[in-house]
Design an enzyme around this catalytic site. Structure first.
Site, PDB file in Angstrom:
ATOM      1  N   GLY A 126      -4.543  -0.948   4.419  1.00  0.00           N
ATOM      2  CA  GLY A 126      -4.928  -0.383   3.022  1.00  0.00           C
ATOM      3  C   GLY A 126      -6.562   0.051   2.721  1.00  0.00           C
ATOM      4  N   LYS A 128       3.528  11.578   7.322  1.00  0.00           N
ATOM      5  CA  LYS A 128       3.162  12.341   6.130  1.00  0.00           C
ATOM      6  C   LYS A 128       1.878  12.992   5.800  1.00  0.00           C
ATOM      7  CE  LYS A 128       7.236  10.768   3.653  1.00  0.00           C
ATOM      8  NZ  LYS A 128       7.603   9.896   2.246  1.00  0.00           N
ATOM      9  N   GLY A 171      -2.275   0.617   9.968  1.00  0.00           N
ATOM     10  CA  GLY A 171      -1.158  -0.113  10.605  1.00  0.00           C
ATOM     11  C   GLY A 171      -0.550   0.197  11.739  1.00  0.00           C
TER      12      GLY A 171
END
Length: 396
Positions: free
Chosen positions: A377, A198, A354
Site C-alpha cells: 500500500g 482492475k 503485492g
C-alpha cells in the site's frame, strides 16, 4: 533526507518502528522472514555505534484486543536468529513493565515490545498513546515502509516527541530512493508496466507517472477494459464496463505526454477460469464468445521484451496473467525474464505491489531485479504522488 547515518547512537536507546507483520503457519512459526532481514542493516548500525535498540511493530489485526495468536512472543526466536543477537521481549508496549525493560537495556542489546495493535489507540493515532511509547527511547527511527501510509501512533504521531532526534532507517531510505529514482531521476527511456485485474485501482498511479515515463505497458485483466474501449471483442474476459470512457481518456492523456502505450496484441484464452480448462491463443481484439483471456500471448511477450531491453529504468506493478495457475503463468514469467535481462544490461528495475512481489519471490527473480519493495500500500500511494504520513512525520 535525515537517516540514521546522520546520528551517533552511542549510549542512546533507539526506538525503532519496524514492520514485522510476517506470515506464520498453523504453529505460528514464521514462514517468510523477508521483512525481518530487511531491517538488519539499521539494527547493526545502531548497535555498532554503541546504542541499544527497542523494536516496536504490529502483527495481524487484533483490533485492540490482546490475542495470543497475535503476540510477538511467537516470533522472538526468528527475530533473534535473523538479527544474530539475543532479543529480549516484554509483553507490554507501554506502561511500567515496558518502561522498566527499556530502562534496563544496555548498549548492544535489543528489546522487542509487544504488539502495538493490542491497543486501540495505535490505529486511532492517539497522541497520548504515542507519548507513552516515546518515553521508552532517546531517538525515534522509522524503518517500517510497509506501514508508512498509515497515520498511526507508532508510525507517524510519535515523531513529534522527538523534534531533533527522528530519522529514517536504512530500509525506509532505500525504498524512498528507489521510488525517487523512477519518478524523478530515472535514466531514459523509463518504462512502467502496470498489470493486475482492475483499471480502477491504478487510475491515480497512471495519471501520476505519465509525466515521468516514456513507455507504458498495460497487461493483465485491466488490459481488456482498454481493448473493449478500442472496439475489440473480448468474449467473457474480465472488464470494467463503467471504466471504458476512462480507458480512452487515459490513452488520450498518454498521447498528450508523448508516452507510448503498449497493450497486448494476443492472449492465451480459456473456456473457463481453471488451470485445466481448454486453452488456445487468439488475437486479443477477436476473442470468441464463451472464452476469456487469462495470459499474454507470445506476440505480446516478444513486443514487451523489445521495449524492456531498450529501457534504462523500469517500474513493474502487477502481473500480466493469472500466474497462480501454471498454464497461465507464461506471460508473467517471460516478463520477469525480460526485466531480469534488462537489469543485467544495466537498467534500474523496481518491483512493487503485492502480486508482483509474490511472483518475483515465488519464481526466483528477487536477485535478478534492482529492488523489490517491501511495502504494498505504501508503494502504491507513493506512486500516486501522495506524501506518506510516516515520511512526512520525519521530514517536517
Amino acid at each position: 533526507m535525515k537517516t540514521i547515518n546522520d546520528f551517533n547512537f552511542r549510549d542512546r536507546k533507539a526506538l525503532v518502528r519496524v514492520d514485522f507483520n510476517v506470515p506464520q503457519d498453523d504453529q505460528l512459526k514464521v514462514t517468510d522472514n523477508t521483512r525481518i532481514v530487511a531491517v538488519k542493516p539499521t539494527v547493526e548500525k545502531i548497535l555498532n555505534d554503541g546504542g541499544s535498540v527497542i523494536l516496536m511493530t504490529h502483527l495481524g489485526r487484533p483490533k485492540g484486543e490482546v490475542k495470543d495468536e497475535f503476540s510477538l512472543k511467537h516470533i522472538v526466536g526468528e527475530v533473534s536468529a535473523v538479527l544474530g543477537h539475543e532479543v529480549k521481549f516484554v509483553d507490554e508496549c507501554v506502561g511500567e513493565k515496558a518502561e522498566k525493560a527499556a530502562s534496563e537495556l544496555k548498549p548492544g542489546e535489543i528489546l522487542l515490545l509487544e504488539n502495538v495493535r493490542f491497543h486501540n489507540e495505535e490505529e486511532k493515532g492517539d497522541e497520548g498513546f504515542a507519548e507513552k511509547l516515546s518515553k521508552l527511547g532517546d531517538a525515534y527511527v522509522n524503518d517500517a515502509f510497509g506501514t508508512a501510509h498509515r497515520a498511526h501512533a507508532s508510525t507517524a504521531v510519535i515523531a513529534q516527541f522527538f523534534p531533533s532526534t527522528k530519522y529514517f532507517g536504512l530500509l525506509m531510505a532505500k525504498e524512498l530512493e528507489a521510488i525517487d529514482k523512477v519518478l524523478k531521476k530515472g535514466e531514459r527511456p523509463v518504462t512502467a508496466i502496470l498489470g493486475g485485474s482492475k483499471v480502477s485501482t491504478k487510475i491515480t498511479i497512471i495519471e501520476n507517472i505519465l509525466p515521468a515515463v516514456d513507455n507504458l505497458i498495460i497487461g493483465g485483466g485491466m488490459a481488456f477494459t482498454f481493448i473493449k474501449a478500442l472496439g475489440g471483442k473480448i468474449g467473457n474476459s474480465l472488464v470494467e464496463e463503467d471504466k471504458l470512457p476512462l480507458a480512452l481518456e487515459i490513452l488520450g492523456k498518454a498521447k498528450e505526454h508523448k508516452v507510448k502505450v503498449y497493450l497486448p496484441s494476443d492472449a492465451i484464452i480459456a473456456e473457463s477460469f481453471s488451470n485445466d480448462a481448454e486453452r488456445k491463443e487468439a488475437d486479443i481484439y477477436a476473442i470468441p464468445e464463451g472464452w476469456m483471456g487469462l495470459d499474454a500471448g507470445h506476440k505480446s511477450r516478444d513486443q514487451f521484451n523489445d521495449v524492456l531491453l531498450n529501457s534504462r529504468t523500469i517500474l513493474w506493478n502487477g502481473p500480466i496473467g493469472v500466474f497462480e495457475m501454471s498454464n497461465f503463468a507464461g506471460g508473467t514469467i517471460a516478463l520477469g525474464d525480460s526485466i531480469a535481462e534488462a537489469t543485467r544490461l544495466g537498467a534500474f528495475s523496481l518491483v512493487g505491489g503485492g502480486d508482483s512481489v509474490a511472483f518475483v519471490k515465488q519464481f526466483g527473480y528477487s536477485d535478478k531485479v534492482s529492488y523489490v519493495s517491501t511495502g504494498g500500500g505504501a508503494m502504491l500511494e507513493s506512486l500516486e504522488g501522495l506524501e506518506l504520513p510516516g515520511v512526512a512525520a520525519i521530514n517536517n
